[in-house]
Design a protein around this motif. Sequence first.
Motif, mmCIF file in Angstrom:
data_model
loop_
_atom_site.group_PDB
_atom_site.id
_atom_site.type_symbol
_atom_site.label_atom_id
_atom_site.label_comp_id
_atom_site.label_asym_id
_atom_site.label_seq_id
_atom_site.Cartn_x
_atom_site.Cartn_y
_atom_site.Cartn_z
ATOM 1 N N TYR A 32 87.492 22.485 40.003
ATOM 2 C CA TYR A 32 86.942 22.797 38.702
ATOM 3 C C TYR A 32 86.011 21.674 38.281
ATOM 4 C CZ TYR A 32 86.729 23.827 33.707
ATOM 5 O OH TYR A 32 86.292 24.100 32.439
ATOM 6 N N SER A 33 84.737 21.988 38.040
ATOM 7 C CA SER A 33 83.745 20.940 37.774
ATOM 8 C C SER A 33 82.777 21.386 36.684
ATOM 9 C CB SER A 33 82.987 20.592 39.063
ATOM 10 O OG SER A 33 82.549 21.769 39.728
ATOM 11 N N SER B 78 78.433 22.173 45.703
ATOM 12 C CA SER B 78 78.432 21.642 44.343
ATOM 13 C C SER B 78 77.826 22.576 43.310
ATOM 14 C CB SER B 78 77.677 20.308 44.319
ATOM 15 O OG SER B 78 76.357 20.466 44.807
ATOM 16 N N ILE C 213 75.941 21.748 39.685
ATOM 17 C CA ILE C 213 76.393 20.507 39.069
ATOM 18 C C ILE C 213 75.622 19.309 39.616
ATOM 19 C CG2 ILE C 213 78.332 18.877 39.032
ATOM 20 C CD1 ILE C 213 78.683 20.989 36.983
ATOM 21 N N ASP D 43 81.401 17.027 29.536
ATOM 22 C CA ASP D 43 81.997 17.630 30.730
ATOM 23 C C ASP D 43 81.173 17.295 31.967
ATOM 24 O OD1 ASP D 43 84.222 19.017 29.559
ATOM 25 O OD2 ASP D 43 82.816 20.467 28.735
ATOM 26 N N THR E 201 82.560 15.221 35.190
ATOM 27 C CA THR E 201 82.531 15.780 36.542
ATOM 28 C C THR E 201 81.820 14.853 37.515
ATOM 29 O OG1 THR E 201 82.661 18.075 35.797
ATOM 30 C CG2 THR E 201 81.674 17.690 37.953
ATOM 31 N N ARG F 85 85.325 13.080 38.461
ATOM 32 C CA ARG F 85 85.886 14.029 39.434
ATOM 33 C C ARG F 85 85.236 13.878 40.805
ATOM 34 N NH1 ARG F 85 85.679 17.221 34.712
ATOM 35 N NH2 ARG F 85 87.744 17.951 34.023
ATOM 36 N N TYR F 86 83.911 13.914 40.843
ATOM 37 C CA TYR F 86 83.212 13.782 42.119
ATOM 38 C C TYR F 86 83.337 12.371 42.679
ATOM 39 C CZ TYR F 86 80.789 18.328 42.168
ATOM 40 O OH TYR F 86 80.477 19.656 42.252
#
Length: 381
Positions: free
Chosen positions: A232-233, A252, A255, A276, A280, A284-285
């Motif tokens: 989830y990104s 990806s 994003i 957000d 991300t 996250r990445y």
Amino acid sequence: MTTNTVTKLSAKEVAQLVLEGKELFIIDVRNETDFADWKIEGRSVEIINIPYFDLIDGVDPALDQIPDGKPVLVVCAKEGSSIFVAEKIAEAGRSNVSYLEGGMKSWSEYLEPVKVADLTAGGELYQFVRIGKGCLSYVVLSEGEATIIDTSRMIDQYEVFLQSKGVKLVHTIDTHLHADHISGGRALAEKYGSTYHLPEKDAGEVTFYYEKLEEGKDITVGGERIIVHPIYSPGHTIGSTSFIIDNRYLLSGDILFIESIGRPDLAGLAEDWVGDLRETLYSRYKNLSEDLIVLPAHFGKITELGEKGLVSGRLGDLYKQNPGLNITDEGEFRKTVTENLPPQPNAYQEIRQTNMGKINPNEEEQREMEIGPNRCAVHDN
């Protein structure tokens, strides 16, 4: 005087010339505004713009600029004007003159399949490069089954490919609700009785059935279980979802691109989603393996195309080289992705409504809605 023969080149043939780095001189006879917005590009492509109406009474303005010995391709919006100009140039004694069959409309719709890799469980991964639009989609093959991710609307080209491979389509997936092009995922899934997947948070207004993408819920392709892991990104859209395939490839979506990052404003919620997007990209990445190969859903510049047209980059390298991943100040990041953005994609609201199933434009209307470049990135300029 002997008249030289004018030949026609298909979008596929022109794409091959561009991807192979062959020299090509292009005369684009569309109006200046359309040319400035979107054109054929390539490392060995030289292109000039002379509007058709400036050549009706004679092609001397074009003849004066054509280099000796180079093949000449004349391009227009649909085909007719380029045929006229190409014939006049040939009549003036120039050889090796051609025109783009179907014009820039056909250029916008051609998909070039590029093999990414053989997968460790015995399958294959392909990237479909929509060179005239900058869109990228993916096909995973294994054990006679196939999954397509971020399908373009030209589903016939995928069908020909799948038939050549002798495989059955079992899944189509969209990483998010697209705003720059019309998805063919749902139409293809309905035609072949496959499952269409979409992030739930992007599907609040859709009018059709879909299978929810959920983190940790694997999508299996083939008997050898080539696994696709959703991550989830959010950021480009609130539901944007990316995938890891074969523990080597990060799909990806919109994003992260090779030379840019996704824009968060195409649903009118840039201020809401910028946090957000940063979370991300910068968290996250960042926690993923640096050795993952990023495979995005778009490219913005011809320089992003590598060998045979493949668009990819090692995640660790992108964190060193991609400007959008190197904005340390959060306030500066917010300003970058909410202000001074490129123009929004052509007809993007209508495209979003089409992808929701709210409107059903015919084929010609869909073509017109999609004409022009994709504009999903922040750093395309």
